[in-house]
Design an enzyme around this catalytic site. Structure first.
Site, PDB file in Angstrom:
ATOM      1  N   HIS A 266       4.886 -10.062 -35.676  1.00 45.03           N
ATOM      2  CA  HIS A 266       6.126 -10.146 -34.894  1.00 45.03           C
ATOM      3  C   HIS A 266       5.842  -9.971 -33.411  1.00 45.03           C
ATOM      4  CE1 HIS A 266       6.556  -5.699 -34.485  1.00 45.03           C
ATOM      5  NE2 HIS A 266       6.137  -5.647 -35.741  1.00 45.03           N
TER       6      HIS A 266
ATOM      7  N   ASP B  32       7.961  -8.695 -30.948  1.00 46.53           N
ATOM      8  CA  ASP B  32       8.580  -7.595 -30.222  1.00 46.53           C
ATOM      9  C   ASP B  32       7.844  -6.288 -30.450  1.00 46.53           C
ATOM     10  OD1 ASP B  32       9.475  -7.731 -32.910  1.00 46.53           O
ATOM     11  OD2 ASP B  32      11.118  -6.355 -32.468  1.00 46.53           O
TER      12      ASP B  32
ATOM     13  N   ASP C 272       1.524  -2.513 -32.412  1.00 48.24           N
ATOM     14  CA  ASP C 272       2.490  -2.890 -33.434  1.00 48.24           C
ATOM     15  C   ASP C 272       3.522  -3.801 -32.763  1.00 48.24           C
ATOM     16  OD1 ASP C 272       4.334  -3.095 -35.484  1.00 48.24           O
ATOM     17  OD2 ASP C 272       5.072  -1.047 -35.273  1.00 48.24           O
TER      18      ASP C 272
ATOM     19  N   GLU D 107      11.790  -7.943 -35.013  1.00 51.60           N
ATOM     20  CA  GLU D 107      11.471  -7.274 -36.269  1.00 51.60           C
ATOM     21  C   GLU D 107      11.878  -5.807 -36.217  1.00 51.60           C
ATOM     22  OE1 GLU D 107       8.780  -4.873 -38.953  1.00 51.60           O
ATOM     23  OE2 GLU D 107       8.991  -4.815 -36.780  1.00 51.60           O
ATOM     24  N   GLU D 108      11.657  -5.181 -35.083  1.00 53.31           N
ATOM     25  CA  GLU D 108      11.852  -3.742 -34.966  1.00 53.31           C
ATOM     26  C   GLU D 108      13.315  -3.321 -34.981  1.00 53.31           C
ATOM     27  OE1 GLU D 108       9.486  -1.833 -35.318  1.00 53.31           O
ATOM     28  OE2 GLU D 108       7.643  -2.607 -34.439  1.00 53.31           O
TER      29      GLU D 108
ATOM     30  N   ASP E 198       0.654  -6.736 -40.081  1.00 45.50           N
ATOM     31  CA  ASP E 198       1.492  -5.688 -39.503  1.00 45.50           C
ATOM     32  C   ASP E 198       1.299  -4.355 -40.214  1.00 45.50           C
ATOM     33  OD1 ASP E 198       3.353  -4.493 -37.870  1.00 45.50           O
ATOM     34  OD2 ASP E 198       5.098  -5.265 -38.939  1.00 45.50           O
TER      35      ASP E 198
ATOM     36  N   HIS F  79       5.130   3.611 -32.364  1.00 49.88           N
ATOM     37  CA  HIS F  79       6.498   3.882 -31.923  1.00 49.88           C
ATOM     38  C   HIS F  79       6.589   5.184 -31.139  1.00 49.88           C
ATOM     39  CE1 HIS F  79       8.331   1.259 -35.409  1.00 49.88           C
ATOM     40  NE2 HIS F  79       7.416   0.624 -34.679  1.00 49.88           N
TER      41      HIS F  79
END
Length: 474
Positions: A75, A77, A114, A144-145, A168, A448
């Site tokens: 992904h 983002d 990520d 995606e997030e 991922d 994150h």
């Protein structure tokens, strides 16, 4: 450049270029344009579907023309978080990368490995003159997030492959064949204000927690800043509450939270006592935990006592963290809840929880538990449709081929398991009839969060394996 002494310069150069482009979820036009332009410069076909996903196509190399196509997926983002002191602007600033020994990390922000490392790996393969492979397709999704938007709206006519390698995942040597489904719950109530009857106001800040990914790191038993703040507020006795806030993203374990309270007394002593208890409890999982109390200008208004009590009691009572471990696959979390975000606005108080489970019925049951608890304290609860769990297929022919190749290349067996995080495989499998997927990736830690990093040598090993795997797939 920061990657001058690393071995796979092609991959790291691409990763550096990706990282220079702001790409928080919903702000992906820059990275989309980069990918389409990159494909054009390298003589590759590329296109974008209506939702904004990007597809890049590489023809088979000589001798591999009859091999079935394979999709490499990630992904575009990233989750954007920064230190409290950072002046980074995620809308306009690129990520500043730092090589810390063997770890690639960012200065004062999340890194975005990520899932930027997936894009870098795929593009490096596409332009490697020594690579041997059948037809390849890169599938790069948007947002995606923040809800798996790209996967849910992917145009299946753009993908010809019936086998897909999702890049991922965050642990080298592990092949994932299943993942948790998830659903978010938003609980809210109207604010009711009254004149503040207490003369002294304070800001209470919970800081220093590690936070992290609410799926892959929920099992680390790290402190949740919102839960801890509620516990502190419960200990204060008589006080009023004007403001509470905490958390940044639904899939991030909150590492910071704060409240503005007022009282007749100096509250430092009470806070200091409970801080000491919590420090002892978190001394291994969150050694940096601390509580800051600062006296601020007196607040003229506060929530009514009933509203304040309902809010704090709900946050205190509702379960958060790991709810059940899997009995099917030992060692993985089956069901969890992340108490992700809380806030007070002019006209409402809101709380966001993110529930995950590898079993659909367990996910729904825990959602109902939270609705019951928040509802009992006067909240109105609303949940979305969520996203589906990815059911493992241990008898997959594609998995058998990858397992065999792994043993030949790495001289050992891979770990085959499922993950307690949301991957796009399950959704894409339902969008593209007959798609067979698996997921792998390098060692990433503290995703994150501002401590996010990827191990450089691990990323290079996974890229090497991917290249050799594609040469072996028939």
């Amino acid at each position: 450049m920061w990657y001058d002494n690393l071995r796979n310069k092609r991959m790291w150069e691409i990763f550096s270029e990706i990282s220079a482009i702001p790409r928080e979820s919903g702000n992906e036009e820059g990275i989309r344009k980069f990918l389409l332009d990159w494909a054009g410069k390298n003589g590759l076909e590329a296109k974008s579907d209506a939702i904004g996903n990007v597809f890049i196509y590489a023809p088979a190399t000589k001798g591999y023309e009859k091999v079935r196509p394979t999709a490499l997926q990630g992904h575009m983002d990233m989750v954007c978080v920064k230190t409290k002191e950072s002046g980074h602007d995620f809308l306009h600033d690129g990520i500043e990368i730092v090589l810390d020994g063997n770890n690639v990390r960012a200065k004062d922000t999340s890194l975005g490995a990520d899932n930027g490392i997936a894009i870098a790996m795929a593009l490096a393969i596409f332009t490697d003159p020594d690579a041997q492979h059948g037809p390849l397709e890169a599938v790069f999704t948007v947002s995606e997030e923040t809800g798996l938007t790209g996967a849910f709206n992917l145009d299946p006519s753009f993908v010809k492959s019936k086998r897909m390698i999702n890049l991922d995942s965050e642990e080298e040597g592990i092949i994932y064949i299943g993942c948790a489904g998830g659903v978010d719950l938003t609980s809210s109530m109207n604010t009711k204000w009254t004149s503040n009857r207490y003369p002294r106001s304070y800001r209470i800040e919970v800081t220093g927690l590690l936070g992290g990914h609410s799926g892959s790191e929920i099992d680390k038993q790290r402190g949740n800043a919102i839960k801890l703040l509620a516990r502190i507020l419960k200990s204060l006795g008589k006080y009023s509450l004007t403001e509470i806030s905490g958390g940044t993203k639904r899939n991030v374990i909150p590492s910071q939270a704060q409240a503005i309270v007022s009282s007749n007394n100096n509250i430092h002593k009470k806070v200091s006592k409970i801080e000491k208890d919590i420090k002892n409890e978190l001394k291994y999982s969150d050694p940096g935990f601390e509580v800051r109390v600062t006296e601020v200008e007196p607040r003229e208004r506060a929530l009514t006592d009933k509203r304040r009590k309902n809010l704090v009691d709900a946050l205190f009572a509702a379960p958060a963290g790991v709810r059940a471990m899997s009995t099917a696959i030992p060692g993985i979390v089956e069901t969890s809840n992340n108490l992700a975000i809380v806030g007070t606005e002019e006209d409402r108080i809101f709380v966001i929880n993110s529930i995950r489970s590898n079993i659909g019925s367990a996910k729904e049951e825990h959602l109902d538990v939270l609705k019951t608890i928040y509802g009992a304290f006067g909240f109105k609860c609303e949940s979305g449709d969520g996203y589906p769990e990815w059911e493992p297929d241990p008898n997959s022919k594609f998995l058998a081929s990858v397992r065999k190749a792994y043993k030949e290349i790495e001289k050992k067996n891979p770990v085959i398991t499922a993950i307690h995080a949301g991957l796009e495989c399950g959704i894409i499998n339902t969008r593209i009839k007959g798609m067979d997927s698996l997921s792998m990736g390098p060692n990433l830690s503290d995703v994150h969060s501002v401590n996010e990093h990827v191990e450089a040598d691990s990323a290079e090993r996974v890229a090497d394996f991917l290249k050799q795997l594609l040469a072996k797939l028939g």
